[in-house]
Design a protein around this motif. Structure first.
Motif: not given
Length: 233
Positions: A173-174, A205-213, A218-220, A226-229
């Motif tokens: 993630r980092e 397209t594969l790269g773009r869709v996968f990066i969006e996922i 990672f945002a979630l 943050v919520t847990d802390k």
């Protein structure tokens, strides 16, 4: 990312090979990787292989056998399989040359430093190298692309996701948020629109869709942490 054919497509399709072999090969390999991270590793490995060099006949045959599903990524897998089935190794090799090599330079420059600063080998590359060193990843000796090449970054992400690279928890993630998210989506968007792109339009397209996922996941995960802390009232 549950497509069963993807593992077969990436298996044996040797990856870039310019990421850490010195000091990393002897590191313990993680064996308790869940199915989601295994699938993530396969996606990154496939992108790395296709961005490193043009696919040969054997890899195209494997890609043509990919099976899709109704998910956004599954739909792209099906389209990539169709594109692989209608092209040839000779055609896609010429396409790769026009896109990334060219006479002097290709249509696109797949480097983080270029997208972030407009120049190659800038401070962004130095920061990336320092980051990789901090998590125990170093570039193999010998000539090759710099570490901010999209193929090499995808290879590192594959190793972090599937446990082939030993690194602290959350290292994927980092690395993603600091060194891929700021630019690689724009690169894939440019590749989708590139004049020379045919088969590689589907790779983009594969790269773009996968990066969006990945970005959403990672945002979630970050929001959950943050919520847990937060102290309970």
């Amino acid at each position: 990312m549950s497509d069963r054919g993807l593992g077969e497509a990436t298996r044996g399709a040797d990856v870039v090979g310019s990421v850490p072999r010195n000091g990393i090969a002897s590191a313990p390999v993680t064996t308790d990787v869940d199915e989601v991270d295994t699938a993530r590793g396969q996606e990154y490995a496939l992108l790395s292989r296709l961005l490193a060099r043009a696919p040969d006949r054997l890899l195209l045959e494997r890609l043509a056998g990919l099976r899709g599903d109704p998910s956004p990524l599954g739909v792209v897998h099906a389209a990539l399989a169709e594109a692989a089935g209608r092209t040839s190794a000779e055609r896609v090799e010429r396409e790769y040359f026009d896109l990334f090599i060219g006479l002097g330079r290709g249509e696109l420059l797949p480097y983080g430093s270029y997208y972030l600063s407009g120049f190659l080998h800038e401070r962004t590359l130095a920061r990336l190298r320092a980051h990789l060193a901090r998590i125990g990843v170093e570039r193999a000796e010998g000539p090759g692309e710099p570490e901010d090449h999209a193929a090499l970054l995808c290879e590192v992400m594959a190793g972090l996701a599937n446990g082939q690279l030993s690194a602290p928890a959350g290292a994927d993630r980092e690395l993603f948020e600091q060194h891929l998210a700021p630019w690689i989506g724009r690169f894939f968007a440019d590749l989708e629109r590139a004049a020379a792109a045919d088969f590689y339009r589907l790779v983009a397209t594969l790269g773009r869709v996968f990066i969006e996922i990945e970005t959403a996941a990672f945002a979630l995960a970050g929001a959950t942490n943050v919520t847990d802390k937060e102290p309970r009232r």
